[in-house]
Design an enzyme around this catalytic site. Structure first.
Site, PDB file in Angstrom:
ATOM      1  N   HIS A  70      20.953 -50.434 -51.021  1.00 38.13           N
ATOM      2  CA  HIS A  70      21.984 -49.397 -50.939  1.00 38.13           C
ATOM      3  C   HIS A  70      21.487 -48.195 -51.747  1.00 38.13           C
ATOM      4  CE1 HIS A  70      22.866 -50.736 -54.977  1.00 38.13           C
ATOM      5  NE2 HIS A  70      23.155 -51.953 -54.543  1.00 38.13           N
ATOM      6  N   HIS A  86      19.731 -48.670 -55.177  1.00 37.25           N
ATOM      7  CA  HIS A  86      18.304 -49.019 -55.122  1.00 37.25           C
ATOM      8  C   HIS A  86      17.464 -47.778 -54.789  1.00 37.25           C
ATOM      9  CE1 HIS A  86      20.161 -53.007 -53.868  1.00 37.25           C
ATOM     10  NE2 HIS A  86      19.420 -53.372 -54.883  1.00 37.25           N
ATOM     11  N   ASP A 111      22.635 -52.985 -64.314  1.00 36.64           N
ATOM     12  CA  ASP A 111      22.404 -54.333 -64.853  1.00 36.64           C
ATOM     13  C   ASP A 111      21.874 -54.163 -66.271  1.00 36.64           C
ATOM     14  OD1 ASP A 111      22.776 -56.170 -62.341  1.00 36.64           O
ATOM     15  OD2 ASP A 111      21.654 -54.436 -61.668  1.00 36.64           O
ATOM     16  N   ARG A 159      26.639 -57.053 -53.793  1.00 34.67           N
ATOM     17  CA  ARG A 159      27.757 -58.005 -53.751  1.00 34.67           C
ATOM     18  C   ARG A 159      29.076 -57.339 -53.362  1.00 34.67           C
ATOM     19  NH1 ARG A 159      24.641 -60.690 -58.071  1.00 34.67           N
ATOM     20  NH2 ARG A 159      24.161 -62.796 -57.342  1.00 34.67           N
TER      21      ARG A 159
HETATM   22  P1  AMP Z   1      19.072 -56.152 -57.245  1.00 31.67           P
HETATM   23  O1  AMP Z   1      18.586 -55.996 -55.843  1.00 31.67           O
HETATM   24  O2  AMP Z   1      20.536 -56.342 -57.355  1.00 31.67           O
HETATM   25  O3  AMP Z   1      18.261 -57.164 -58.024  1.00 31.67           O
HETATM   26  O4  AMP Z   1      18.795 -54.765 -57.942  1.00 31.67           O
HETATM   27  C1  AMP Z   1      17.508 -54.202 -57.977  1.00 31.67           C
HETATM   28  C2  AMP Z   1      17.497 -53.042 -58.923  1.00 31.67           C
HETATM   29  O5  AMP Z   1      18.439 -52.059 -58.483  1.00 31.67           O
HETATM   30  C3  AMP Z   1      17.910 -53.434 -60.348  1.00 31.67           C
HETATM   31  O6  AMP Z   1      17.082 -52.744 -61.270  1.00 31.67           O
HETATM   32  C4  AMP Z   1      19.337 -52.964 -60.413  1.00 31.67           C
HETATM   33  O7  AMP Z   1      19.762 -52.662 -61.719  1.00 31.67           O
HETATM   34  C5  AMP Z   1      19.269 -51.713 -59.558  1.00 31.67           C
HETATM   35  N1  AMP Z   1      20.604 -51.326 -59.092  1.00 31.67           N
HETATM   36  C6  AMP Z   1      21.500 -52.106 -58.433  1.00 31.67           C
HETATM   37  N2  AMP Z   1      22.647 -51.429 -58.198  1.00 31.67           N
HETATM   38  C7  AMP Z   1      22.479 -50.192 -58.735  1.00 31.67           C
HETATM   39  C8  AMP Z   1      23.316 -49.033 -58.856  1.00 31.67           C
HETATM   40  N3  AMP Z   1      24.549 -49.004 -58.361  1.00 31.67           N
HETATM   41  N4  AMP Z   1      22.802 -47.947 -59.472  1.00 31.67           N
HETATM   42  C9  AMP Z   1      21.542 -47.963 -59.984  1.00 31.67           C
HETATM   43  N5  AMP Z   1      20.720 -49.020 -59.913  1.00 31.67           N
HETATM   44  C10 AMP Z   1      21.180 -50.124 -59.315  1.00 31.67           C
END
Ligand code: AMP
Length: 292
Positions: free
Chosen positions: A34, A37, A150, A187
């Site tokens: 999204h 990312h 996170d 999520r």
């Molecule tokens: P994930 O796919 O959930 O493991 O996230 C991958 C990376 O994207 C991690 O470094 C997350 O902290 C970052 N991330 C996820 N959601 C957001 C958001 N809303 N804003 C900024 N970074 C994000």
């Protein structure tokens, strides 16, 4: 955009980048991408000559009763989105590539990961630490980008990189939100209409606490109460934690002093079928200035 499905292809891509010169920026993800990312990719694009993302739903960071099997997987859409923001390559390994037969090594960063999300998700951060270490060793980036969304994970990665003298820089990217403040998350797809509305209470709770901080409130318990009240008024009863902590170490704050680093408020709640987390540095604009 290059699609790299094994470590040989990744190594060839990396070698060609090294020959051309310039920094390699790396954005690890679990896919279902999204705009949050994509903000990481854009930050990498601005700072690095070469940008590689990874998509790997890491089994070791999910607990036995968590959502590993139903975690959203949208590889084709992800690749289009990555190409659209100028990502140069995506590494999409199979599980056996990351955890080959006989794998037994563990990484623990404690006490940082014992509390907050670590308390209700035992083993989660060990899984994050180990997969990020493996990905770093495979990609060998100069700079790695993580979301401040996170927040505990971000601090864990910074600690890991510093403690193990990993030769790369870690950059934290501010949280990307929906217009109503809900932090973007893979999520959020689990939220139905009514739960989606209730989920806005996380951001409103954080804003209320920041307003109280700005008005001079310095009692941790009162700041936490202010945010909890917003959650409860929105009908969110399953609050895992609402905590004000020291922003770099996540240590409990007993009293505020002049020299004290910034306070961050972190929260985790269950809304509908989703576990949602959010955070805010109370003394600053959202996350600003914390990309070290
Ligand atoms: P994930 O796919 O959930 O493991 O996230 C991958 C990376 O994207 C991690 O470094 C997350 O902290 C970052 N991330 C996820 N959601 C957001 C958001 N809303 N804003 C900024 N970074 C994000």
């Amino acid at each position: 955009m290059a699609l790299l499905t094994d470590s040989m292809a990744l190594a060839r891509w990396r070698d060609s980048c090294r020959q051309r010169g310039g920094a390699i920026g790396f954005v690890p993800t679990m896919g279902a991408l999204h705009a949050g990312h994509l903000a990481l990719i854009q930050a990498a694009r601005q700072q690095c000559a070469h940008v590689v993302a990874s998509i790997f739903v890491n089994p070791t960071q999910f607990g036995p009763n968590e959502d590993f099997s139903r975690y959203p997987r949208t590889p084709e859409a992800d690749r289009e989105l990555l190409a659209g923001v100028g990502c140069d390559a995506v590494y999409m390994p199979e599980v056996g590539e990351i955890y080959p037969e006989g794998f037994q090594t563990a990484i623990r960063v404690e006490p940082l990961t014992l509390d907050l999300c670590g308390r209700s998700r035992p083993g989660h951060f060990d899984g994050v630490g180990v997969v990020v270490t493996i990905l770093f060793n495979r990609v060998r980036p100069d700079v790695a980008f993580f979301g401040l969304k996170d927040y505990q994970q971000y601090q864990l990665i910074r600690r890991l990189v510093a403690d193990l003298a990993m030769p790369l820089r870690v950059v934290g990217v501010p949280t990307v939100r929906e217009a109503d403040g809900l932090a973007l998350s893979s999520r959020n797809r689990y939220l139905d209409g009514e739960a989606r509305v209730r989920a806005t209470a996380l951001y409103r709770g954080l804003l209320a606490a920041r307003q109280a901080w700005r008005a001079g409130e310095r009692q941790v318990a009162v700041l936490e109460r202010v945010a909890r009240d917003v959650l409860e008024r929105a009908g969110i009863e399953a609050v895992d934690y609402v905590a004000v902590r020291e922003a770099q170490t996540l240590r409990v704050i007993t009293s505020f002093t002049e020299s004290m680093a910034d306070p961050v408020m972190l929260m985790a709640v269950r809304v509908g079928g989703a576990r949602l987390i959010d955070n805010m540095v109370l003394s600053r604009e959202d996350g600003a200035g914390l990309s070290l």
